[in-house]
Design a protein around this motif. Structure first.
Motif, PDB file in Angstrom:
ATOM      1  N   LYS A   7      -2.475  10.267   5.348  1.00 40.38           N
ATOM      2  CA  LYS A   7      -2.036   9.159   4.494  1.00 40.38           C
ATOM      3  C   LYS A   7      -1.567   9.744   3.167  1.00 40.38           C
ATOM      4  CE  LYS A   7      -5.506   5.718   5.760  1.00 40.38           C
ATOM      5  NZ  LYS A   7      -6.457   4.784   5.234  1.00 40.38           N
TER       6      LYS A   7
ATOM      7  N   THR B 184      -2.140   8.601   0.264  1.00 39.42           N
ATOM      8  CA  THR B 184      -3.254   8.602  -0.698  1.00 39.42           C
ATOM      9  C   THR B 184      -4.135   9.844  -0.518  1.00 39.42           C
ATOM     10  OG1 THR B 184      -3.200   6.207  -0.577  1.00 39.42           O
ATOM     11  CG2 THR B 184      -5.121   7.161  -1.649  1.00 39.42           C
TER      12      THR B 184
ATOM     13  N   SER C  87       0.865  -1.189   0.000  1.00 36.18           N
ATOM     14  CA  SER C  87       0.000   0.000   0.000  1.00 36.18           C
ATOM     15  C   SER C  87       0.897   1.232   0.000  1.00 36.18           C
ATOM     16  CB  SER C  87      -0.826   0.060   1.282  1.00 36.18           C
ATOM     17  OG  SER C  87      -1.891  -0.819   1.248  1.00 36.18           O
ATOM     18  N   ALA C  88       0.280   2.382  -0.109  1.00 35.42           N
ATOM     19  CA  ALA C  88       1.012   3.643   0.051  1.00 35.42           C
ATOM     20  C   ALA C  88       1.225   3.908   1.542  1.00 35.42           C
ATOM     21  CB  ALA C  88       0.204   4.764  -0.567  1.00 35.42           C
TER      22      ALA C  88
ATOM     23  N   ARG D 150     -11.200   2.408  -2.046  1.00 37.99           N
ATOM     24  CA  ARG D 150     -10.237   2.634  -0.967  1.00 37.99           C
ATOM     25  C   ARG D 150      -9.939   1.315  -0.240  1.00 37.99           C
ATOM     26  NH1 ARG D 150      -8.968   7.953   0.663  1.00 37.99           N
ATOM     27  NH2 ARG D 150      -7.118   6.886   1.434  1.00 37.99           N
ATOM     28  N   GLY D 151      -8.700   1.137   0.125  1.00 46.29           N
ATOM     29  CA  GLY D 151      -8.280  -0.098   0.794  1.00 46.29           C
ATOM     30  C   GLY D 151      -8.051  -1.242  -0.189  1.00 46.29           C
ATOM     31  N   GLY D 152      -8.068  -0.913  -1.490  1.00 39.62           N
ATOM     32  CA  GLY D 152      -8.072  -1.961  -2.508  1.00 39.62           C
ATOM     33  C   GLY D 152      -6.762  -2.687  -2.735  1.00 39.62           C
ATOM     34  N   SER D 153      -5.692  -2.293  -2.056  1.00 41.27           N
ATOM     35  CA  SER D 153      -4.444  -3.063  -2.206  1.00 41.27           C
ATOM     36  C   SER D 153      -4.631  -4.498  -1.719  1.00 41.27           C
ATOM     37  CB  SER D 153      -3.304  -2.416  -1.421  1.00 41.27           C
ATOM     38  OG  SER D 153      -3.080  -1.123  -1.894  1.00 41.27           O
ATOM     39  N   ASP D 154      -5.579  -4.691  -0.812  1.00 36.39           N
ATOM     40  CA  ASP D 154      -5.895  -6.058  -0.373  1.00 36.39           C
ATOM     41  C   ASP D 154      -6.319  -6.915  -1.565  1.00 36.39           C
ATOM     42  OD1 ASP D 154      -5.505  -5.536   2.302  1.00 36.39           O
ATOM     43  OD2 ASP D 154      -7.619  -5.208   2.756  1.00 36.39           O
TER      44      ASP D 154
ATOM     45  N   GLU E 240       1.108   4.123  -4.142  1.00 35.18           N
ATOM     46  CA  GLU E 240       1.520   2.713  -4.200  1.00 35.18           C
ATOM     47  C   GLU E 240       2.696   2.550  -5.166  1.00 35.18           C
ATOM     48  OE1 GLU E 240      -1.495   3.533  -3.428  1.00 35.18           O
ATOM     49  OE2 GLU E 240      -2.028   2.123  -1.841  1.00 35.18           O
TER      50      GLU E 240
ATOM     51  N   PHE F 202      -3.443  -1.544  -5.338  1.00 30.91           N
ATOM     52  CA  PHE F 202      -4.455  -0.490  -5.509  1.00 30.91           C
ATOM     53  C   PHE F 202      -4.785  -0.114  -6.955  1.00 30.91           C
ATOM     54  CE2 PHE F 202      -5.633   4.179  -4.333  1.00 30.91           C
ATOM     55  CZ  PHE F 202      -6.931   3.847  -4.066  1.00 30.91           C
TER      56      PHE F 202
HETATM   57  N1  ASP Z   1      -3.739   3.573  -0.400  1.00 33.52           N
HETATM   58  C1  ASP Z   1      -5.079   3.217  -0.726  1.00 33.52           C
HETATM   59  C2  ASP Z   1      -6.009   3.752   0.344  1.00 33.52           C
HETATM   60  O1  ASP Z   1      -5.578   4.482   1.223  1.00 33.52           O
HETATM   61  C3  ASP Z   1      -5.270   1.756  -0.953  1.00 33.52           C
HETATM   62  C4  ASP Z   1      -4.819   0.834   0.140  1.00 33.52           C
HETATM   63  O2  ASP Z   1      -4.134   1.246   1.066  1.00 33.52           O
HETATM   64  O3  ASP Z   1      -5.185  -0.343   0.097  1.00 33.52           O
HETATM   65  O4  ASP Z   1      -7.177   3.486   0.301  1.00 33.52           O
END
Ligand code: ASP
Length: 439
Positions: A49, A51, A38-39, A183-187, A116, A169
């Motif tokens: 953050k 992002t 992730s970033a 958001r959170g899509g690096s998962d 990222e 991401f």
């Molecule tokens: N950096 C992106 C976010 O803050 C994606 C991630 O962290 O998964 O949503």
């Protein structure tokens, strides 16, 4: 040798210190051969953050045609990290090229993806691993969904060398434009890489030691969940337990690859392992976890002989669909049905039109609206095989003197959802938790 894919979240990338821990985690197991990042996230409460800083860059760009000012905060985070890690790369040249491309492309998703991208470059250099740009291997369809098969093929081909760092991401769409997941899509990116390289395990490294049986803001130190099935995870994360992006299970579930949630700050903690339902070993507990969400509106409809009126449910649902509103649950009785809709989906106007439409189209005997409803899901495979679970659940809620507004028991017998007033939400979860986990 089996292969593990490790995805590290934003807090695991936040500064040089924690990145040093990441290196020792990766190097302590030769099977950890693919790293998805992730970033950099927040270093302390109140911090920003990367992002979010990039979203601010895009705003500045739209307003003034340049984002030089906002980008300076992104630049200094990355140059600080690289300097503290003693990296020997000309990051400023990369940052200049990134800024130039952000200003040229003028795309919000492209801008957001650069956290990222830059982090991936830094981590690849620090770990001494090849860098694979997600732009070359993760593909989206035009409607924004993942083109899974094409991505698996491209990732597998690019990963042939046997080790790599891949930024999470983002990827590209059919026109070659960079797009991001939500958001959170690096998962999700991590899960795609795990599937593509046929990993034996998808490790998801974050800042908590896995899932807890309920929200720790409601119950003090709830029991940790050591193992969870994909189905249970789906129910719990859909209802608000958000350690992992809800969409990230699909790529790995199909290939029966387990996911392990681990804590970068406490790598020796057991964490939570999410396993295919077929490999699930009963924990001995009836309930695995409790999760919930507040702020739903319920439209309750009653009509005699509803069950024999052909097309009744379809007519009601098409009225909701016409307003572009999604329905979360539809508990039904013989002559009753309720529509549970998240408040964010509804406006006064839409609700008014839906109610009018229902009155005209299906002429119900009673139609009632309940607002400020919270849903609480009690989840666990153990519930289907034990007698009296519902009785215990409802007794626990009754003892807390909470009135249940509705009940929805999924046909899988894995999940019982109750609706209570928003104001009873915390007390209700506490009471259910004490019944199944207390003492
Ligand atoms: N950096 C992106 C976010 O803050 C994606 C991630 O962290 O998964 O949503």
């Amino acid at each position: 040798m089996s292969v593990k894919v490790c995805k590290f979240g934003g807090t695991s990338m936040a500064d040089a210190n924690i990145i040093r821990s990441v290196k020792s985690i990766v190097e302590s197991d030769p099977e950890r051969r693919f790293v998805v990042v992730s970033a950099p996230g927040k270093r302390f409460s109140g911090d920003k953050k990367i992002t979010d800083l990039l979203f601010a860059c895009h705003k500045e760009l739209v307003k003034s045609g340049s984002c030089r000012k906002s980008f300076s905060a992104v630049r200094s985070r990355f140059t600080d990290i690289a300097a503290q890690l003693g990296l020997n790369i000309d990051l400023n040249a990369v940052l200049d090229a990134t800024l130039e491309r952000i200003e040229r492309e003028k795309s919000e998703q492209f801008t957001a993806s650069r956290g990222e991208y830059l982090c991936g470059l830094v981590i690849a250099e620090y770990l001494g691993m090849p860098f694979i740009d997600a732009e070359d291997v993760i593909f989206f369809n035009d409607n924004g969904t993942l083109n899974a098969e094409k991505s698996y093929r491209a990732v597998a081909a690019a990963c042939r060398e046997g080790r790599a760092v891949v930024p999470g991401f983002y990827g590209v769409d059919e026109n070659g434009k960079v797009r991001t997941f939500s958001r959170g899509g690096s998962d999700i990116s991590g899960a795609v890489v795990a599937r593509a390289v046929n990993a034996s395990l998808y490790e998801n490294w974050t800042d908590v030691s896995g899932f807890l049986a309920c929200d720790p803001h409601i119950v003090d130190s709830p029991a940790p969940i050591e193992a969870l099935s994909y189905k249970e995870l789906r129910e719990l994360s859909y209802m608000g337990a958000n350690v992992l992006h809800a969409e990230s299970i699909f790529p790995v579930r199909k290939a029966n690859i387990p996911i392990q949630i681990k804590n970068t700050f406490r790598p020796d903690d057991v964490g939570t392992t999410i396993v295919p339902t077929s490999r699930y070993m009963p924990s001995g507990r009836i309930v695995t976890g409790i999760a919930g969400k507040k702020s739903f509106t319920v439209i309750y409809i009653e009509k005699s002989l509803m069950n024999s009126e052909i097309g009744f449910v379809r007519k009601v649902l098409s009225l909701v669909e016409a307003e572009n509103v999604s329905v979360e649950h539809i508990p039904t009785g013989i002559d009753t049905m309720s529509l549970l809709i998240e408040d964010g989906e509804l406006t006064e106007l839409k609700l008014g039109r839906i109610l009018e439409g229902i009155k005209c189209e299906v002429e119900p005997d009673i139609i009632r609206v309940m607002e400020n409803i919270a849903l609480i899901a009690t989840v666990g495979h153990g519930m289907s095989s034990s007698v009296g679970t519902c009785a215990r659940l409802f007794k626990a809620i009754a003892e807390a003197e909470i009135s249940i507004k509705l009940i929805d028991m999924g046909s899988s017998e894995l999940n019982i959802v109750v609706g209570v007033k928003n104001e009873d939400y915390g007390r209700c979860i506490k009471s259910i938790y004490n019944e199944f986990f207390g003492g």
